[in-house]
Design a protein around this motif. Structure first.
Motif, PDB file in Angstrom:
ATOM      1  N   TYR A 131       0.798  -1.234   0.000  1.00  0.00           N
ATOM      2  CA  TYR A 131       0.000   0.000   0.000  1.00  0.00           C
ATOM      3  C   TYR A 131       0.823   1.273   0.000  1.00  0.00           C
ATOM      4  CZ  TYR A 131      -3.654  -3.319   1.095  1.00  0.00           C
ATOM      5  OH  TYR A 131      -4.498  -4.381   1.036  1.00  0.00           O
ATOM      6  N   ILE A 132       2.099   1.182   0.395  1.00  0.00           N
ATOM      7  CA  ILE A 132       2.904   2.407   0.440  1.00  0.00           C
ATOM      8  C   ILE A 132       3.991   2.384  -0.637  1.00  0.00           C
ATOM      9  CG2 ILE A 132       4.234   3.952   1.901  1.00  0.00           C
ATOM     10  CD1 ILE A 132       1.727   3.446   3.312  1.00  0.00           C
ATOM     11  N   LYS A 133       4.834   1.348  -0.584  1.00  0.00           N
ATOM     12  CA  LYS A 133       6.027   1.384  -1.439  1.00  0.00           C
ATOM     13  C   LYS A 133       5.675   1.247  -2.917  1.00  0.00           C
ATOM     14  CE  LYS A 133       9.227  -0.349   2.038  1.00  0.00           C
ATOM     15  NZ  LYS A 133       9.895  -1.561   2.515  1.00  0.00           N
ATOM     16  N   ILE A 134       4.901   0.218  -3.263  1.00  0.00           N
ATOM     17  CA  ILE A 134       4.626   0.000  -4.686  1.00  0.00           C
ATOM     18  C   ILE A 134       3.864   1.175  -5.312  1.00  0.00           C
ATOM     19  CG2 ILE A 134       3.468  -1.509  -6.355  1.00  0.00           C
ATOM     20  CD1 ILE A 134       4.369  -3.872  -4.723  1.00  0.00           C
ATOM     21  N   PRO A 135       2.817   1.700  -4.658  1.00  0.00           N
ATOM     22  CA  PRO A 135       2.156   2.863  -5.267  1.00  0.00           C
ATOM     23  C   PRO A 135       3.101   4.049  -5.452  1.00  0.00           C
ATOM     24  CG  PRO A 135       0.778   1.943  -3.553  1.00  0.00           C
ATOM     25  CD  PRO A 135       2.080   1.217  -3.478  1.00  0.00           C
ATOM     26  N   LEU A 136       3.986   4.278  -4.471  1.00  0.00           N
ATOM     27  CA  LEU A 136       4.913   5.405  -4.596  1.00  0.00           C
ATOM     28  C   LEU A 136       5.930   5.172  -5.713  1.00  0.00           C
ATOM     29  CD1 LEU A 136       5.696   6.434  -0.909  1.00  0.00           C
ATOM     30  CD2 LEU A 136       4.566   7.816  -2.664  1.00  0.00           C
ATOM     31  N   MET A 137       6.239   3.893  -5.976  1.00  0.00           N
ATOM     32  CA  MET A 137       7.226   3.578  -7.005  1.00  0.00           C
ATOM     33  C   MET A 137       6.620   3.534  -8.399  1.00  0.00           C
ATOM     34  SD  MET A 137       9.061   0.393  -5.268  1.00  0.00           S
ATOM     35  CE  MET A 137      10.044  -0.094  -6.679  1.00  0.00           C
ATOM     36  N   MET A 138       5.305   3.626  -8.472  1.00  0.00           N
ATOM     37  CA  MET A 138       4.611   3.404  -9.741  1.00  0.00           C
ATOM     38  C   MET A 138       5.247   4.122 -10.939  1.00  0.00           C
ATOM     39  SD  MET A 138       2.776   1.240 -10.652  1.00  0.00           S
ATOM     40  CE  MET A 138       1.667   0.094 -10.018  1.00  0.00           C
ATOM     41  N   PRO A 139       5.540   5.429 -10.815  1.00  0.00           N
ATOM     42  CA  PRO A 139       6.120   6.099 -12.000  1.00  0.00           C
ATOM     43  C   PRO A 139       7.387   5.402 -12.494  1.00  0.00           C
ATOM     44  CG  PRO A 139       5.563   7.698 -10.314  1.00  0.00           C
ATOM     45  CD  PRO A 139       5.327   6.361  -9.705  1.00  0.00           C
ATOM     46  N   VAL A 140       8.280   5.088 -11.583  1.00  0.00           N
ATOM     47  CA  VAL A 140       9.520   4.421 -11.999  1.00  0.00           C
ATOM     48  C   VAL A 140       9.214   3.036 -12.567  1.00  0.00           C
ATOM     49  CG1 VAL A 140      11.743   3.556 -11.225  1.00  0.00           C
ATOM     50  CG2 VAL A 140      10.859   5.680 -10.305  1.00  0.00           C
TER      51      VAL A 140
END
Lengths: 304, 291
Positions: free
Chosen positions: A205-214
C-alpha cells in the motif's frame, strides 16, 4: 567585432559535427528505409533500378504466415519475459532494501550479465543447454531424470530463450527498483510503521504505489528492449526449430540477407518501428502526465 | 560503528539468498571460464566437470598469430581471430573517442546556449533508444554500399556506431553539464579565456564522471555489436562477434576454443564493471528515474 561574431557562431560550431553525423548516420538511413519499403528491391540492384510497388510489401506481409508467426512469437516473448522480470526484480528489491552489508557488491555483480556481449551470453547458454555436454542435461542425468530437448523442441526452445533473457535482464529491473525504493520519502514509511503496518502492507500500500512512476517507465524500457533482442536468440537457436523462436528482428535480418528481399525487410522494419513508436510515445505521455500531476499537487500544497 | 551494528543484525537467510543470487548470476560466466581452460577431450568426457587439468592451450590457439612464440600444439595458425581482435579494439576505441568529443560539444552548446529544451532532447534520446539495429540493417547496407561507398571499411562502421550512440551520450552529458556552476565559467571569461578554453579547461574536468559513464556505454555497444558489423564488414575488417558467429555455424564445435574467444570478448566489459560500477549504475538509472 570579430570576437563578438565568433561568440555568436560558437553554439553552431559546437553542435554542427554531431548534427552532421546524426543526419548522415541515423536520420538519412531511417528516411531511406521508409522509401525502400515501397520498392521491390534485391541487394544486387542499385536502388534506382528497383521497381516502385506502393504498399504491396506491407499488404503482402499481412498474408505472410511466417511473418505473422514471428510477430506472435515476438509479442509472446516480450510480454512473458517482462512480466517474469518485473515480478522477480521487484520482489528481490523489496526484500533486499535494507542495510545489508555487501549490497553494493551484489549490484556490481548483477550488472555483469548486461555488460557482456549478447553474442557471448547466447554462447554460454547454448553451451549450458547442449544436449550431451551441457550442465542442465548432465545434472538431470546424474539425478536420474530424462534429459530435456532444450533447444531442439519447439516448446522448450521458447522456454529456454525466456530463461536466458530473464537471467540477463532481471538485474536491470532489480537495480532500478532498488534505486527507486531508496529514494522514497523516509517520513511516509516511518509514519506507516508507526501506524502498525506490517512489511506486506507497507510494500503493497505504500512502497509499490509510490514507485509506480519508476515501475511503469522501467516496464516500458524493458518492453522496448525485449522487442529488440536478436543476438542471444540468433546464437542459441537461430530462430528454430521451425519458426518457434524467430522473433521479428531475426526475421528482418534473415529476409534481408537470406531471402534477399530488401523491400520486404524494410516494410517489416517499419512495422516493428511503429510498434516501438507506440510504446515510446505512451511512455513519454505517461511521464508528462506524472510531471503535470506533481506540479498540480505542488501548486495545491502551496495554495493551501 | 552504529551502522555496522544495525547491518549485522540481519537474519542469515538474507545472506543465503544473496549468495544464491551471486551464484546464479556469475555461474554461467564461471562455467564459460572453466570451459575455456579445458581441452575438448575434457569437455566431452563423462566424468565430473570439476576434475580437469586447466590449460591455456585454447587461448594459445586463438591468439597464435600475436604470440611471441609458436605454440607447439597448433599445426596451422588461423589468423582470423587475432585480426578480428585488433579490428574490434580499433573500432571500439575510435568510435568511443569520436562519440565523446562530438557529444560533449553538442551537450555543452545545448545547455549553455539554450538551444533546445531538455524535453526535446529527452524525447529524441528516447526515440533513438527505440530504434533496433535490425531496423537500420537494410538502409545502412544500402546507403553504405551504394551512396557512400563505405562498405567493408572502418570509417563506415564507425560512422554508424557514433550516430547510434550520440543521442544517449548527449543526453547523459547534458545532465552533468547542467550541474556545472555558471560562475565558474564566468570567472574564466573574466580572466580572458575564449569559449574553447572555457570548454576544455573548465567544463571538461568537472564532468569527468559523466564522461566515464558515457564512454563505457559507447564502448560496450561498439565492442559487442554484431548485426551491422556482420552486414557491413568484409573478411579483413571483421570484428570478434562476427567471427564467433561464423565459427558457430560449423558442424563440429570446438567448445574450448570458442569459449576462450568468448572470454576474450567478455573481459573488457567485465573489467569496466568492476572499476566503474557506480558510473554504470548512474547511466542506467538516469534513463528511468529522471525520465
Amino acid at each position: 567585432m570579430k570576437s563578438a561574431n565568433l561568440n555568436k557562431m560558437t553554439p553552431y560550431f559546437f553542435i554542427a559535427p554531431a548534427g552532421v553525423v546524426l543526419a548522415l548516420g541515423l536520420l538519412y538511413p531511417i528516411a531511406y528505409m521508409v522509401y525502400a519499403s515501397f520498392l521491390d528491391w534485391n541487394p544486387s540492384q542499385l536502388i534506382g533500378e528497383a521497381d516502385w510497388v506502393g504498399f504491396k510489401n506491407y499488404s503482402n506481409l499481412w498474408v505472410d504466415e511466417a511473418f505473422k508467426e514471428s510477430m506472435w512469437v515476438t509479442l509472446k516473448f516480450a510480454f512473458i519475459v517482462v512480466s517474469i522480470e518485473i515480478v522477480i526484480g521487484l520482489g528481490l528489491a523489496l526484500l533486499l532494501d535494507r542495510n545489508i552489508r555487501g549490497i553494493s557488491a551484489l549490484r556490481t555483480i548483477f550488472i555483469l550479465p548486461m555488460m557482456i556481449a549478447p553474442i557471448v551470453v547466447g554462447l554460454m547458454w547454448r553451451y549450458m543447454y547442449h544436449p550431451s555436454v551441457g550442465i542442465f542435461n548432465r545434472t538431470l542425468k546424474d539425478l536420474g531424470f530424462e534429459s530435456i530437448p532444450w533447444l531442439s523442441d519447439s516448446t522448450w526452445s521458447l522456454v529456454s530463450i525466456i530463461i536466458a533473457d530473464v537471467w540477463q535482464w532481471t538485474p536491470f529491473i532489480f537495480i532500478l527498483c532498488l534505486a527507486a525504493l531508496q529514494s522514497l520519502p523516509r517520513s511516509t514509511l516511518e509514519a506507516a510503521r508507526i501506524d502498525g503496518a506490517n512489511a506486506w502492507q507497507q510494500a503493497l500500500y505504500i512502497k509499490i504505489p509510490l514507485m509506480m512512476p519508476v515501475l511503469i517507465v522501467t516496464l516500458l524500457l524493458r518492453l522496448i528492449d525485449a522487442f529488440k533482442v536478436l543476438e542471444v536468440i540468433l546464437v542459441m537457436t537461430n530462430g528454430g526449430p521451425g519458426l518457434s523462436t524467430e522473433i521479428m528482428a531475426l526475421r528482418i535480418s534473415r529476409t534481408a540477407s537470406e531471402f534477399r528481399e530488401l523491400g520486404a525487410a524494410a516494410a517489416m522494419s517499419n512495422y516493428l518501428l511503429m510498434m516501438l513508436l507506440l510504446l515510446t510515445i505512451s511512455m513519454f505521455l505517461y511521464n508528462k502526465f506524472v510531471e503535470q500531476r506533481r506540479q498540480k499537487m505542488l501548486a495545491l500544497a502551496e495554495g493551501g | 560503528m552504529m551502522k555496522n551494528a544495525s547491518e549485522s543484525r540481519q537474519s542469515p537467510a538474507f545472506y543465503a539468498l544473496m549468495v544464491a543470487l551471486v551464484i546464479m548470476s556469475v555461474g554461467p560466466i564461471i562455467l564459460m571460464l572453466t570451459t575455456s581452460l579445458k581441452l575438448n577431450v575434457d569437455v566431452m568426457s563423462d566424468t565430473s566437470s570439476l576434475l580437469f587439468t586447466p590449460t591455456l592451450k585454447n587461448y594459445e590457439t586463438v591468439l597464435c598469430d600475436v604470440l611471441w612464440y609458436a605454440p607447439e600444439h597448433v599445426d596451422y595458425c588461423n589468423p582470423t581471430f587475432s585480426r578480428a581482435l585488433g579490428n574490434s579494439i580499433f573500432i571500439a576505441l575510435v568510435s568511443t573517442a569520436i562519440t565523446l568529443i562530438l557529444g560533449c560539444m553538442a551537450a555543452y552548446a545545448l545547455v549553455r546556449f539554450k538551444f533546445m529544451g531538455r524535453g526535446a532532447i529527452s524525447l529524441t534520446t528516447l526515440m533513438m533508444r527505440m530504434v533496433p539495429p535490425a531496423v537500420l540493417l537494410v538502409p545502412v547496407f544500402g546507403i553504405w554500399t551504394f551512396s557512400y561507398g563505405l562498405d567493408g571499411t572502418f570509417t563506415g562502421i564507425i560512422l554508424v556506431y557514433v550516430a547510434m550512440n550520440l543521442p544517449f551520450v548527449i543526453w547523459i552529458l547534458q545532465s552533468f553539464i547542467v550541474q556545472v556552476p555558471i560562475q565558474l565559467e564566468e570567472a574564466a571569461k573574466m580572466d580572458g579565456a575564449n569559449p574553447l578554453q572555457i570548454f576544455f579547461l573548465v567544463v571538461l574536468p568537472v564532468i569527468k564522471p559523466g564522461l566515464a559513464a558515457a564512454a563505457i556505454f559507447t564502448f560496450r555497444i561498439a565492442w559487442n555489436e554484431f548485426l551491422l558489423a556482420n552486414a557491413l564488414l568484409d573478411r579483413n575488417t571483421r570484428t570478434v562477434p562476427v567471427t564467433i558467429v561464423n565459427s558457430l555455424t560449423e558442424y563440429d564445435i570446438d567448445w574450448g576454443v570458442i569459449m576462450a574467444t568468448g572470454m576474450l570478448l567478455a573481459i573488457p566489459p567485465i573489467i569496466f564493471t568492476f572499476i566503474a560500477s557506480k558510473q554504470i549504475i548512474t547511466g542506467m538509472t538516469a534513463g528511468a528515474v529522471k525520465g
